[in-house]
Write a protein that holds these residues in place. Sequence first.
Motif, PDB file in Angstrom:
ATOM      1  N   PRO A 154       1.458  -1.235   0.314  1.00 22.48           N
ATOM      2  CA  PRO A 154       0.109   0.129   0.069  1.00 22.48           C
ATOM      3  C   PRO A 154       0.532   1.135   0.041  1.00 22.48           C
ATOM      4  CG  PRO A 154      -0.009  -0.945   2.281  1.00 22.48           C
ATOM      5  CD  PRO A 154       0.836  -1.492   0.957  1.00 22.48           C
ATOM      6  N   PHE A 155      -0.042   2.338  -0.565  1.00 27.41           N
ATOM      7  CA  PHE A 155       0.581   3.626  -0.342  1.00 27.41           C
ATOM      8  C   PHE A 155       1.973   3.249  -1.698  1.00 27.41           C
ATOM      9  CE2 PHE A 155      -1.697   3.074   4.008  1.00 27.41           C
ATOM     10  CZ  PHE A 155      -2.410   4.250   3.104  1.00 27.41           C
ATOM     11  N   THR A 156       2.307   2.686  -2.638  1.00 25.60           N
ATOM     12  CA  THR A 156       3.402   3.051  -3.153  1.00 25.60           C
ATOM     13  C   THR A 156       2.831   2.963  -4.645  1.00 25.60           C
ATOM     14  OG1 THR A 156       3.238   0.586  -3.465  1.00 25.60           O
ATOM     15  CG2 THR A 156       4.726   1.000  -1.883  1.00 25.60           C
ATOM     16  N   GLY A 157       4.264   3.497  -5.682  1.00 24.92           N
ATOM     17  CA  GLY A 157       3.661   4.178  -6.790  1.00 24.92           C
ATOM     18  C   GLY A 157       3.992   5.176  -7.046  1.00 24.92           C
ATOM     19  N   ALA A 158       3.783   5.433  -8.813  1.00 27.46           N
ATOM     20  CA  ALA A 158       3.166   6.674  -9.236  1.00 27.46           C
ATOM     21  C   ALA A 158       1.676   6.826  -9.024  1.00 27.46           C
ATOM     22  CB  ALA A 158       3.501   6.757 -10.576  1.00 27.46           C
ATOM     23  N   ARG A 159       1.603   8.106  -8.398  1.00 22.17           N
ATOM     24  CA  ARG A 159       0.485   8.983  -8.186  1.00 22.17           C
ATOM     25  C   ARG A 159      -0.304  10.445  -9.193  1.00 22.17           C
ATOM     26  NH1 ARG A 159       1.397  12.853  -3.873  1.00 22.17           N
ATOM     27  NH2 ARG A 159       3.715  12.102  -3.331  1.00 22.17           N
ATOM     28  N   ALA A 160      -1.195  10.463  -9.048  1.00 22.03           N
ATOM     29  CA  ALA A 160      -1.926  12.167  -9.863  1.00 22.03           C
ATOM     30  C   ALA A 160      -2.862  11.991  -9.174  1.00 22.03           C
ATOM     31  CB  ALA A 160      -2.128  12.047 -10.788  1.00 22.03           C
ATOM     32  N   GLU A 161      -2.914  13.786  -8.265  1.00 22.46           N
ATOM     33  CA  GLU A 161      -3.695  13.999  -7.936  1.00 22.46           C
ATOM     34  C   GLU A 161      -4.833  16.050  -8.035  1.00 22.46           C
ATOM     35  OE1 GLU A 161      -1.729  13.001  -3.790  1.00 22.46           O
ATOM     36  OE2 GLU A 161      -1.261  16.049  -3.955  1.00 22.46           O
ATOM     37  N   ALA A 162      -5.633  15.672  -7.562  1.00 20.34           N
ATOM     38  CA  ALA A 162      -6.007  16.926  -7.531  1.00 20.34           C
ATOM     39  C   ALA A 162      -6.075  17.237  -6.022  1.00 20.34           C
ATOM     40  CB  ALA A 162      -7.970  17.201  -8.724  1.00 20.34           C
ATOM     41  N   ILE A 163      -6.434  18.960  -6.007  1.00 14.84           N
ATOM     42  CA  ILE A 163      -5.919  19.010  -4.357  1.00 14.84           C
ATOM     43  C   ILE A 163      -7.118  21.378  -4.323  1.00 14.84           C
ATOM     44  CG2 ILE A 163      -4.175  18.243  -3.293  1.00 14.84           C
ATOM     45  CD1 ILE A 163      -2.349  21.201  -4.616  1.00 14.84           C
ATOM     46  N   LEU A 164      -7.908  21.114  -3.493  1.00 15.40           N
ATOM     47  CA  LEU A 164      -8.450  22.618  -3.471  1.00 15.40           C
ATOM     48  C   LEU A 164      -8.758  22.207  -1.488  1.00 15.40           C
ATOM     49  CD1 LEU A 164     -10.281  24.335  -4.422  1.00 15.40           C
ATOM     50  CD2 LEU A 164     -11.903  22.710  -3.644  1.00 15.40           C
ATOM     51  N   GLY A 165      -7.916  24.163  -1.524  1.00 15.33           N
ATOM     52  CA  GLY A 165      -8.435  24.245   0.435  1.00 15.33           C
ATOM     53  C   GLY A 165      -7.921  25.541   0.420  1.00 15.33           C
ATOM     54  N   TYR A 166      -7.791  26.080   1.613  1.00 12.42           N
ATOM     55  CA  TYR A 166      -7.725  27.435   1.876  1.00 12.42           C
ATOM     56  C   TYR A 166      -6.106  28.019   1.771  1.00 12.42           C
ATOM     57  CZ  TYR A 166      -7.348  30.719   5.138  1.00 12.42           C
ATOM     58  OH  TYR A 166      -7.009  32.048   6.013  1.00 12.42           O
ATOM     59  N   SER A 170      -1.978  39.269  11.119  1.00 14.48           N
ATOM     60  CA  SER A 170      -3.389  39.910  11.156  1.00 14.48           C
ATOM     61  C   SER A 170      -3.632  40.575   9.457  1.00 14.48           C
ATOM     62  CB  SER A 170      -3.153  40.132  12.248  1.00 14.48           C
ATOM     63  OG  SER A 170      -2.628  41.579  12.298  1.00 14.48           O
ATOM     64  N   ASN A 171      -2.041  40.855   9.506  1.00 12.70           N
ATOM     65  CA  ASN A 171      -2.201  42.155   8.175  1.00 12.70           C
ATOM     66  C   ASN A 171      -1.937  40.974   6.753  1.00 12.70           C
ATOM     67  OD1 ASN A 171      -2.080  44.655   6.447  1.00 12.70           O
ATOM     68  ND2 ASN A 171      -0.903  44.834   6.701  1.00 12.70           N
ATOM     69  N   GLY A 172      -2.433  40.128   7.044  1.00 12.84           N
ATOM     70  CA  GLY A 172      -3.064  38.965   5.643  1.00 12.84           C
ATOM     71  C   GLY A 172      -4.181  39.232   5.040  1.00 12.84           C
ATOM     72  N   LYS A 173      -4.330  38.113   3.363  1.00 13.50           N
ATOM     73  CA  LYS A 173      -5.272  37.770   3.164  1.00 13.50           C
ATOM     74  C   LYS A 173      -5.585  36.811   2.674  1.00 13.50           C
ATOM     75  CE  LYS A 173      -6.348  41.899   2.155  1.00 13.50           C
ATOM     76  NZ  LYS A 173      -7.384  43.413   2.711  1.00 13.50           N
ATOM     77  N   ASP A 174      -6.702  36.031   2.856  1.00 15.85           N
ATOM     78  CA  ASP A 174      -7.238  34.851   2.109  1.00 15.85           C
ATOM     79  C   ASP A 174      -8.075  34.833   1.138  1.00 15.85           C
ATOM     80  OD1 ASP A 174      -7.180  34.557   5.084  1.00 15.85           O
ATOM     81  OD2 ASP A 174      -9.386  35.152   6.034  1.00 15.85           O
ATOM     82  N   GLY A 175      -7.810  33.536   0.070  1.00 15.10           N
ATOM     83  CA  GLY A 175      -8.127  32.889  -0.688  1.00 15.10           C
ATOM     84  C   GLY A 175      -8.377  31.595  -0.706  1.00 15.10           C
ATOM     85  N   LEU A 176      -8.397  30.766  -2.480  1.00  9.37           N
ATOM     86  CA  LEU A 176      -9.533  29.505  -2.091  1.00  9.37           C
ATOM     87  C   LEU A 176      -7.902  29.142  -3.149  1.00  9.37           C
ATOM     88  CD1 LEU A 176     -11.275  27.233  -1.925  1.00  9.37           C
ATOM     89  CD2 LEU A 176     -11.982  27.774  -4.890  1.00  9.37           C
ATOM     90  N   LEU A 177      -7.369  27.844  -2.285  1.00  7.39           N
ATOM     91  CA  LEU A 177      -6.242  27.659  -3.205  1.00  7.39           C
ATOM     92  C   LEU A 177      -7.047  26.241  -3.946  1.00  7.39           C
ATOM     93  CD1 LEU A 177      -2.919  26.068  -3.146  1.00  7.39           C
ATOM     94  CD2 LEU A 177      -3.791  24.259  -1.191  1.00  7.39           C
ATOM     95  N   TYR A 178      -6.222  26.319  -5.340  1.00  7.66           N
ATOM     96  CA  TYR A 178      -6.720  24.837  -5.964  1.00  7.66           C
ATOM     97  C   TYR A 178      -5.055  24.291  -6.864  1.00  7.66           C
ATOM     98  CZ  TYR A 178      -7.297  29.307  -9.489  1.00  7.66           C
ATOM     99  OH  TYR A 178      -6.527  30.126 -10.011  1.00  7.66           O
ATOM    100  N   GLY A 179      -5.550  23.423  -7.833  1.00  8.16           N
ATOM    101  CA  GLY A 179      -4.662  22.563  -8.519  1.00  8.16           C
ATOM    102  C   GLY A 179      -3.709  21.256  -8.725  1.00  8.16           C
ATOM    103  N   GLY A 180      -3.325  21.095  -8.475  1.00  2.00           N
ATOM    104  CA  GLY A 180      -2.511  19.386  -9.283  1.00  2.00           C
ATOM    105  C   GLY A 180      -1.654  18.822  -8.619  1.00  2.00           C
ATOM    106  N   ALA A 181      -1.066  17.458  -8.642  1.00  2.00           N
ATOM    107  CA  ALA A 181      -0.056  17.409  -7.793  1.00  2.00           C
ATOM    108  C   ALA A 181       0.818  15.847  -8.121  1.00  2.00           C
ATOM    109  CB  ALA A 181       0.180  17.146  -6.691  1.00  2.00           C
ATOM    110  N   VAL A 182       1.269  16.194  -8.711  1.00  3.76           N
ATOM    111  CA  VAL A 182       2.291  14.335  -9.189  1.00  3.76           C
ATOM    112  C   VAL A 182       2.829  13.464  -8.826  1.00  3.76           C
ATOM    113  CG1 VAL A 182       1.097  14.491 -11.764  1.00  3.76           C
ATOM    114  CG2 VAL A 182       3.966  14.903 -10.799  1.00  3.76           C
ATOM    115  N   GLY A 183       3.179  12.114  -7.962  1.00  2.33           N
ATOM    116  CA  GLY A 183       4.548  11.924  -7.412  1.00  2.33           C
ATOM    117  C   GLY A 183       4.344  10.335  -6.763  1.00  2.33           C
ATOM    118  N   TYR A 184       6.041  10.057  -6.783  1.00  5.18           N
ATOM    119  CA  TYR A 184       6.336   8.608  -6.886  1.00  5.18           C
ATOM    120  C   TYR A 184       6.639   8.599  -5.570  1.00  5.18           C
ATOM    121  CZ  TYR A 184       8.089   3.422  -7.888  1.00  5.18           C
ATOM    122  OH  TYR A 184       7.849   2.645  -7.757  1.00  5.18           O
ATOM    123  N   ASP A 185       6.045   7.521  -4.947  1.00  6.92           N
ATOM    124  CA  ASP A 185       6.036   6.607  -3.449  1.00  6.92           C
ATOM    125  C   ASP A 185       6.413   5.119  -2.978  1.00  6.92           C
ATOM    126  OD1 ASP A 185       5.157   9.451  -1.873  1.00  6.92           O
ATOM    127  OD2 ASP A 185       2.544   8.220  -2.608  1.00  6.92           O
TER     128      ASP A 185
END
Length: 204
Positions: free
Chosen positions: A31-43, A53-68
């Motif tokens: 388990p948890f081995t091999g090539a992978r691709a994913e979609a991500i979404l968040g804060y 406190s002097n910051g800006k917030d938004g929506l994060l979106y994108g994708g990643a590839v990897g190997y385990d």
Amino acid sequence: MKIVMTAATAAMALGLAAPAFAQDVPVERAPFTGARAEAILGYDRVADGEDNSNGKDGLLYGGAVGYDAQVGGVVLGVEGEITGSTIKTRTNNLLTAGDNVRVKAGRDLYAGARLGFVISPDTMIYAKGGYTNARFNTDYRVGTARLEQGENLDGFRVGAGIERMLGANTYVKGEYRYSHYGELDGYDIDLDRHQVLAGVGVRF
């Protein structure tokens, strides 16, 4: 004699078929081995390192590839990622009366490694770290004049998360990561980035 020949023929047929049959049966991977691709979404949050406190917030979106791969009881992996963000800010009368400055977060590139620990047959926790390059686009206007410019910021990223298998080839994950950008053209900008995200992926 006929019975003996028939038995010998059957044995030879089974002997020839056995290797081919063994090749057709897939070998179950760890388990948890091999090539992978994913979609991500968040804060996503970008802030001054001295005054969060002097910051800006938004929506994060994108994708990643990897190997385990599992090595010595742990999971070692490499990954690359590209994301975008909805973070933007607007300021008036910054340099002179009537001007307008808009800064928007652009693409963010990441390359790094992670170290995982399998805590149950279908669950892994992990830590990660690597290099990040974030782009911020500036649009400055005063009267009819306009200046657009993009700057790339180099920094580092560290984070941690949990990954859970949904099936043999699919998974979901939750992750927090912190990125820091220290300099721009020789100036200390001390910019922090905090992100919390969810992802869904597939292994090959």
